[in-house]
Design a protein around this motif. Structure first.
Motif, PDB file in Angstrom:
ATOM      1  N   MET A 123       0.829  -1.206   0.000  1.00 45.78           N
ATOM      2  CA  MET A 123       0.000   0.000   0.000  1.00 45.78           C
ATOM      3  C   MET A 123       0.865   1.258   0.000  1.00 45.78           C
ATOM      4  O   MET A 123       0.574   2.229  -0.722  1.00 45.78           O
ATOM      5  N   ALA A 124       1.924   1.255   0.784  1.00 47.17           N
ATOM      6  CA  ALA A 124       2.815   2.418   0.817  1.00 47.17           C
ATOM      7  C   ALA A 124       3.536   2.593  -0.511  1.00 47.17           C
ATOM      8  O   ALA A 124       3.700   3.710  -1.005  1.00 47.17           O
ATOM      9  N   ARG A 125       3.933   1.498  -1.110  1.00 46.53           N
ATOM     10  CA  ARG A 125       4.641   1.575  -2.388  1.00 46.53           C
ATOM     11  C   ARG A 125       3.727   2.097  -3.492  1.00 46.53           C
ATOM     12  O   ARG A 125       4.177   2.804  -4.397  1.00 46.53           O
ATOM     13  N   LEU A 126       2.455   1.739  -3.420  1.00 47.51           N
ATOM     14  CA  LEU A 126       1.517   2.166  -4.463  1.00 47.51           C
ATOM     15  C   LEU A 126       1.381   3.685  -4.539  1.00 47.51           C
ATOM     16  O   LEU A 126       1.133   4.247  -5.605  1.00 47.51           O
ATOM     17  N   VAL A 127       1.547   4.354  -3.394  1.00 49.14           N
ATOM     18  CA  VAL A 127       1.420   5.816  -3.388  1.00 49.14           C
ATOM     19  C   VAL A 127       2.784   6.494  -3.370  1.00 49.14           C
ATOM     20  O   VAL A 127       2.878   7.713  -3.254  1.00 49.14           O
ATOM     21  N   GLY A 128       3.837   5.707  -3.481  1.00 50.11           N
ATOM     22  CA  GLY A 128       5.175   6.273  -3.618  1.00 50.11           C
ATOM     23  C   GLY A 128       5.746   6.895  -2.369  1.00 50.11           C
ATOM     24  O   GLY A 128       6.601   7.792  -2.462  1.00 50.11           O
TER      25      GLY A 128
END
Length: 224
Positions: A184-189
Motif C-alpha cells: 500500500m505504501a509503495r503504491l502511493v510512492g
C-alpha cells in the motif's frame, strides 16, 4: 486509499453520527476528510509527530465541533529496512490488529514511547525471537491485559524448523498482512517517514516539528 476491514484498528474517528434513515449517508467515510500518517515506530521524527497528535491535536479535534464530524486519521505502516528492527515492531502492531484492533493506537503509543528499546544498538545482541518476546510483553502491559502475551508471541515468532515443503523462508503468522501494508505504501510512492497524505495528496508542508496549534490551524484551513 481504502482500508481493508482487517486493518480497521488503524482508523481513528472522532465522531459517530446516528443515521436518521436507511438512506442517510451522513456517517459514510466518503464524507470525511482523511489524514493518512505514514509512520515508522523506530523513527524519532515519527515519534515526535505521533506524540503531538496524540496529546494535543486529537483532544483539540474532539472538542471542536467544526472538525470532529469531518475528519478521520489512518495510521499507515511505513517499514524502513535500513533499521532492521522496523520490520519486527511493525509485525507486532499487525499482531495487535489481529488480536485486539481497538487497542492498536494504545500499543502504537507504547511503541513510540519505548522506541529506543528497539533501536539498532538495543537489539543487535539479541535474537529475532527474543525481540518478539519483549514486544509481546509490551503489548500485554500497554493494553491492560487485552492482549495475551503468549498469543501475541505465537503470531510473531519464527520457527527454527523448515516448512513442510522444505522452505527455510517461513516467516511468521503476520507476514502476509505486513506484505499488504508495505504494498500500500509503495503504491502511493511513500519513501520516508513521517509522510502525511491529506485526501489522497501528499501534504509536503506538514512537519514533524509542528506544534499542536499549527496542526489545528492547518486542519481548520483545509477542512473548512
Amino acid at each position: 486509499m481504502a482500508l481493508a476491514p482487517k486493518f480497521k484498528g488503524q482508523r481513528l474517528l472522532f465522531f459517530q453520527a446516528e443515521p436518521t434513515s436507511p438512506t442517510d449517508t451522513s456517517d459514510s467515510s466518503e464524507s470525511l476528510h482523511t489524514v493518512e500518517l505514514y509512520l515508522d515506530y523506530v523513527c524519532p521524527f515519527s515519534a515526535k509527530m505521533f506524540n503531538t497528535l496524540l496529546t494535543t491535536v486529537f483532544p483539540a479535534i474532539r472538542s471542536e465541533s467544526s472538525l470532529s464530524p469531518k475528519l478521520q486519521f489512518l495510521f499507515r505502516s511505513q517499514v524502513q529496512p535500513w533499521h532492521p528492527s522496523s520490520t519486527l515492531v511493525h509485525e507486532a502492531s499487525v499482531a495487535v490488529l489481529r488480536l485486539a484492533p481497538h487497542k492498536f493506537w494504545d500499543f502504537s503509543s507504547a511503541l513510540f514511547q519505548n522506541q529506543k528499546a528497539y533501536f539498532d544498538v538495543s537489539v543487535v545482541n539479541e535474537t529475532r525471537n527474543e525481540t518478539y518476546k519483549r514486544l509481546a510483553k509490551l503489548a500485554t502491559e500497554s493494553t491492560d491485559g487485552a492482549i495475551n502475551e503468549t498469543e501475541m508471541y505465537d503470531l510473531v515468532k519464527v520457527s527454527d524448523k523448515p516448512a513442510e515443503d522444505g522452505s527455510l523462508n517461513v516467516g511468521n503468522a503476520v507476514t502476509n498482512d505486513l506484505k499488504v501494508l508495505i504494498k500500500m505504501a509503495r503504491l502511493v510512492g511513500v519513501h520516508v517517514s513521517p509522510t502525511v497524505i491529506f485526501d489522497g495528496v501528499v501534504a509536503g508542508e506538514v512537519s514533524s516539528s509542528w506544534s499542536g496549534e499549527q496542526w489545528v490551524e492547518w486542519l481548520r484551513k483545509n477542512v473548512g
